[in-house]
Write a protein that holds these residues in place. Structure first.
Motif, PDB file in Angstrom:
ATOM      1  N   VAL A 185      79.970 -35.551 -17.072  1.00 22.95           N
ATOM      2  CA  VAL A 185      79.984 -34.093 -17.160  1.00 22.95           C
ATOM      3  C   VAL A 185      81.412 -33.611 -17.438  1.00 22.95           C
ATOM      4  N   ASP A 186      81.552 -32.747 -18.454  1.00 25.43           N
ATOM      5  CA  ASP A 186      82.845 -32.255 -18.925  1.00 25.43           C
ATOM      6  C   ASP A 186      83.770 -33.398 -19.337  1.00 25.43           C
ATOM      7  N   SER A 214      84.985 -37.134 -24.831  1.00 21.95           N
ATOM      8  CA  SER A 214      86.127 -36.916 -25.722  1.00 21.95           C
ATOM      9  C   SER A 214      85.784 -37.281 -27.154  1.00 21.95           C
ATOM     10  N   ARG A 246      79.191 -36.607 -27.021  1.00 17.06           N
ATOM     11  CA  ARG A 246      78.437 -35.378 -27.251  1.00 17.06           C
ATOM     12  C   ARG A 246      78.106 -35.279 -28.738  1.00 17.06           C
ATOM     13  N   ASP A 250      76.159 -36.487 -23.046  1.00 19.52           N
ATOM     14  CA  ASP A 250      76.228 -35.251 -22.268  1.00 19.52           C
ATOM     15  C   ASP A 250      76.655 -34.127 -23.204  1.00 19.52           C
ATOM     16  N   SER A 308      78.158 -31.378 -22.539  1.00 21.83           N
ATOM     17  CA  SER A 308      79.317 -30.611 -22.089  1.00 21.83           C
ATOM     18  C   SER A 308      80.548 -30.908 -22.939  1.00 21.83           C
ATOM     19  N   HIS A 309      81.534 -30.040 -22.807  1.00 20.39           N
ATOM     20  CA  HIS A 309      82.765 -30.145 -23.582  1.00 20.39           C
ATOM     21  C   HIS A 309      83.868 -30.698 -22.689  1.00 20.39           C
ATOM     22  N   PRO A 310      84.730 -31.589 -23.202  1.00 22.13           N
ATOM     23  CA  PRO A 310      85.814 -32.122 -22.368  1.00 22.13           C
ATOM     24  C   PRO A 310      86.932 -31.105 -22.198  1.00 22.13           C
ATOM     25  N   TYR A 311      87.654 -31.238 -21.116  1.00 21.55           N
ATOM     26  CA  TYR A 311      88.852 -30.437 -20.886  1.00 21.55           C
ATOM     27  C   TYR A 311      89.985 -31.415 -20.626  1.00 21.55           C
ATOM     28  N   ASP A 338      93.169 -25.774 -21.496  1.00 20.91           N
ATOM     29  CA  ASP A 338      91.887 -25.754 -22.203  1.00 20.91           C
ATOM     30  C   ASP A 338      90.943 -24.735 -21.559  1.00 20.91           C
ATOM     31  N   ARG A 377      90.127 -24.207 -17.829  1.00 17.35           N
ATOM     32  CA  ARG A 377      89.416 -25.145 -16.971  1.00 17.35           C
ATOM     33  C   ARG A 377      90.378 -26.183 -16.401  1.00 17.35           C
ATOM     34  N   ASN A 406      90.437 -32.513 -16.724  1.00 18.77           N
ATOM     35  CA  ASN A 406      89.469 -33.472 -16.191  1.00 18.77           C
ATOM     36  C   ASN A 406      89.830 -34.921 -16.446  1.00 18.77           C
TER      37      ASN A 406
END
Length: 291
Positions: A147-148, A151, A175, A194, A196-199, A204, A207, A210
């Protein structure tokens, strides 16, 4: 004499910035870490196993590669439990690595500053992609972050494919799975999907950070397997083998010998000249002579 010592000190100081960014493994260090490889190398120092060996590697089974590596003393070169894109295809190529840790803000600041000094462009998830050569496989330890965490999406995937013509071994989540599947030979082994988008960069979208990429082209760990830059990836049938470059030709040769013996054994069984018990054990001198 004092002037000479002063000049030497200045030279060492001038060289320090190039040596300081050890998260990007220098060529000399890659060569130092792979002394058993005696063949050609890439500009970044990675062993360059010949294309002809890579072509022949596509016919090797995981069992055959495992047996050769184990007999050579390499016990930790296999990992499974993957989700795969194009599960019926075989992934073979030369390794370029990256390693990530959970997001660490102070270290991230250092790495991003170093990247500017080194002329790196874009987010640091793209930095190793810019180093890929044809027939490379990008192998990344992203500590199974889901989740999140992804990359690699369709943009980074397209960049990987454009540079290498190959897929990935990614110990994390991807993703944009539909976009990745539009790449016909992006044969890849990943842990999960997943949306979701990475941070992964400071600031970013406000957020928390991560993950932080700590090394490129350095030794890394993929599950229970030890991986070095320049290893040969053999990915098939749901599993991945990481073959030290100095053993790649031996793996191929022993696999081909096994295939010939299997063909001979099957032929003799079909001819009913020998029983399965005779073929599926150490061969007698008579069988060996026929082979």
């Amino acid at each position: 004499m004092r002037k000479l010592g002063y000049l030497v000190a200045l030279a060492m100081l001038a060289a320090a910035p190039a040596l300081a960014h050890q998260n990007f493994m220098p060529r000399d260090e890659v060569i130092h870490n792979t002394p058993e490889w005696k063949g050609e190398r890439f500009a970044d120092g990675r062993p360059k196993v010949p294309d002809a060996i890579l072509d022949r590697m596509k016919n090797v089974t995981l069992e055959e590669a495992w047996a050769t590596l184990r007999n050579a003393g390499y016990e930790h070169q296999y990992e499974d439990g993957w989700a795969t894109l194009y599960p019926d295809k075989i992934l073979v190529g030369r390794v370029l690595t990256s390693t990530w840790i959970p997001g660490r803000l102070d270290l991230q600041r250092v790495i991003e500053a170093d990247g500017k000094v080194d002329g790196r462009k874009g987010g640091h998830n793209a930095w190793p992609v810019d180093m890929l050569e044809k027939r490379d496989v990008y192998v990344s330890d992203h500590f199974c972050l889901k989740v999140d965490g992804p990359s690699i999406g369709d943009n980074v995937g397209n960049a990987i494919y454009a540079r290498s013509g190959n897929g990935i071994v990614y110990d994390g989540a991807v993703r944009d799975i539909n976009g990745l599947r539009e790449l016909p030979n992006f044969t890849s082994f990943v842990r999960a999907y997943d949306p979701s988008h990475p941070y992964g960069r400071i600031g970013d979208e406000g957020r928390p950070l991560n993950s932080t990429m700590t090394s490129i082209n350095a030794p890394t760990r993929i599950g229970g397997a030890a991986v070095m830059p320049g290893d040969v990836v053999l990915g098939r049938d749901g599993g991945v083998m990481f073959i030290p470059p100095q053993l790649a030709e031996l793996v191929v040769q022993q696999s081909e010998r096994t295939h010939l013996r299997d063909m001979f054994g099957h032929q003799r069984l079909n001819e009913k000249k020998y029983t399965a018990g005779q073929i599926d054990r150490e061969w007698t001198p008579e069988i060996e002579a026929g082979y």
